[in-house]
Design an enzyme around this catalytic site. Structure first.
Site, PDB file in Angstrom:
ATOM      1  N   ILE A 242      -0.840   7.006   8.569  1.00 21.13           N
ATOM      2  CA  ILE A 242      -1.947   6.068   8.800  1.00 21.13           C
ATOM      3  C   ILE A 242      -1.745   4.836   7.917  1.00 21.13           C
ATOM      4  O   ILE A 242      -2.489   4.604   6.950  1.00 21.13           O
ATOM      5  CB  ILE A 242      -3.315   6.718   8.499  1.00 21.13           C
ATOM      6  CG1 ILE A 242      -3.416   8.106   9.152  1.00 21.13           C
ATOM      7  CG2 ILE A 242      -4.454   5.836   8.984  1.00 21.13           C
ATOM      8  CD1 ILE A 242      -4.692   8.851   8.815  1.00 21.13           C
ATOM      9  N   PRO A 243      -0.710   4.037   8.167  1.00 19.14           N
ATOM     10  CA  PRO A 243      -0.480   2.857   7.328  1.00 19.14           C
ATOM     11  C   PRO A 243      -1.593   1.827   7.477  1.00 19.14           C
ATOM     12  O   PRO A 243      -2.093   1.595   8.577  1.00 19.14           O
ATOM     13  CB  PRO A 243       0.862   2.314   7.856  1.00 19.14           C
ATOM     14  CG  PRO A 243       0.956   2.813   9.251  1.00 19.14           C
ATOM     15  CD  PRO A 243       0.282   4.152   9.251  1.00 19.14           C
ATOM     16  N   HIS A 244      -1.989   1.245   6.357  1.00 20.10           N
ATOM     17  CA  HIS A 244      -3.046   0.230   6.374  1.00 20.10           C
ATOM     18  C   HIS A 244      -2.955  -0.558   5.078  1.00 20.10           C
ATOM     19  O   HIS A 244      -2.222  -0.201   4.167  1.00 20.10           O
ATOM     20  CB  HIS A 244      -4.425   0.891   6.505  1.00 20.10           C
ATOM     21  CG  HIS A 244      -4.666   1.970   5.492  1.00 20.10           C
ATOM     22  ND1 HIS A 244      -4.294   3.281   5.713  1.00 20.10           N
ATOM     23  CD2 HIS A 244      -5.216   1.946   4.256  1.00 20.10           C
ATOM     24  CE1 HIS A 244      -4.620   4.009   4.655  1.00 20.10           C
ATOM     25  NE2 HIS A 244      -5.175   3.217   3.757  1.00 20.10           N
ATOM     26  N   VAL A 245      -3.710  -1.620   4.996  1.00 17.77           N
ATOM     27  CA  VAL A 245      -3.653  -2.478   3.818  1.00 17.77           C
ATOM     28  C   VAL A 245      -4.648  -2.000   2.774  1.00 17.77           C
ATOM     29  O   VAL A 245      -5.608  -1.295   3.078  1.00 17.77           O
ATOM     30  CB  VAL A 245      -3.917  -3.953   4.183  1.00 17.77           C
ATOM     31  CG1 VAL A 245      -2.903  -4.444   5.185  1.00 17.77           C
ATOM     32  CG2 VAL A 245      -5.329  -4.136   4.732  1.00 17.77           C
TER      33      VAL A 245
ATOM     34  N   ARG B 259       0.840  -1.199   0.000  1.00 19.39           N
ATOM     35  CA  ARG B 259       0.000   0.000   0.000  1.00 19.39           C
ATOM     36  C   ARG B 259       0.880   1.256   0.000  1.00 19.39           C
ATOM     37  O   ARG B 259       0.568   2.250  -0.679  1.00 19.39           O
ATOM     38  CB  ARG B 259      -0.913  -0.027   1.224  1.00 19.39           C
ATOM     39  CG  ARG B 259      -1.704   1.249   1.457  1.00 19.39           C
ATOM     40  CD  ARG B 259      -2.665   1.520   0.304  1.00 19.39           C
ATOM     41  NE  ARG B 259      -3.363   2.783   0.494  1.00 19.39           N
ATOM     42  CZ  ARG B 259      -2.867   3.978   0.212  1.00 19.39           C
ATOM     43  NH1 ARG B 259      -1.632   4.100  -0.271  1.00 19.39           N
ATOM     44  NH2 ARG B 259      -3.591   5.065   0.399  1.00 19.39           N
TER      45      ARG B 259
END
Length: 236
Positions: A133-136, A119
């Site tokens: 805001i790291p996320h998949v 991502r």
């Protein structure tokens, strides 16, 4: 759903020229299909929400049956708040973050790290002022019982490719069982990150109790500003 530049222009109410500028500057997640640009609806919605870009209509309407909206403080309590997280690079920090996450037994944490890094390859999830805001990309593939946010304060700031050039030391990592829940929670978090009082307690940084108290206050403020926020988030 794959969107064209024209589709996206209508969705977020900006000129096509602006979208092409974002593409050239690498500011927006985009895919090249047979020499044409295409956008994944979930990806551009999460990007727009995190950047505060206005969206036409409800961003949650195409994601299945109505759900109870996830509370920001509740998600933070579930995911946990951690101080002094180690790491000297984006990858090593993300590995440390995933190690702190409260995930079901048997979940492949290394695979989750790779999904989050994939991502990041599309566009940095840093939103400025030292926050990311790291996320998949595909939250629906993670079989977790409910939405959660793991909040990590880094021991040492790291470069994250933020547009303001500042290193990151505060990371909110979202994991949700559905795309709808992911967008609901991201929308609430993005609103709170525009709340000066909430940001102030993050930069302090405050204790878990202080942060949760401010998260509840900020979420209550969201409902007071928009009394229909909860029902809109639920898609009703």
């Amino acid at each position: 759903m794959q969107l064209t530049v024209q589709d996206l222009s209508k969705l977020i109410s900006v000129p096509e020229k602006t979208i092409h500028h974002w593409i050239q500057e690498g500011e927006i997640p985009v895919h090249r299909v047979r020499s044409q640009y295409r956008f994944n609806r979930a990806e551009v919605l999460e990007w727009a929400i995190s950047k505060g870009v206005k969206i036409a209509g409800s961003p949650f309407q195409e994601n299945g049956p109505p759900l109870s909206p996830a509370g920001l403080a509740e998600a933070l309590e579930t995911g946990g708040i951690f101080h002094g997280v180690e790491g000297t690079s984006k990858e090593s920090v993300l590995r440390s973050v995933v190690e702190h996450m409260r995930l079901p037994d048997g979940m492949d944490r290394d695979f989750l790290v790779q999904m989050i890094l994939a991502r990041e390859e599309l566009a940095s999830t840093a939103v400025g002022e030292g926050i990311a805001i790291p996320h998949v990309r595909g939250p629906i593939v993670l079989q977790v019982p409910g939405p959660q946010i793991t909040l990590c304060f880094l021991k040492n700031p790291v470069t994250f490719g933020a547009l303001d050039g500042l290193p990151v030391n505060i990371l909110f990592t979202l994991v949700c069982p559905t795309t709808r829940a992911h967008l609901q929670l991201l929308s609430k978090l993005a609103f709170s990150l525009r709340d000066e009082q909430f940001k102030r307690i993050l930069k302090k940084p405050g204790t878990a109790e202080e942060i949760l108290r401010e998260a509840r206050r900020s979420e209550a403020r969201l409902v007071s500003v928009n009394p229909h926020a909860e029902s809109e988030a639920a898609g009703r």
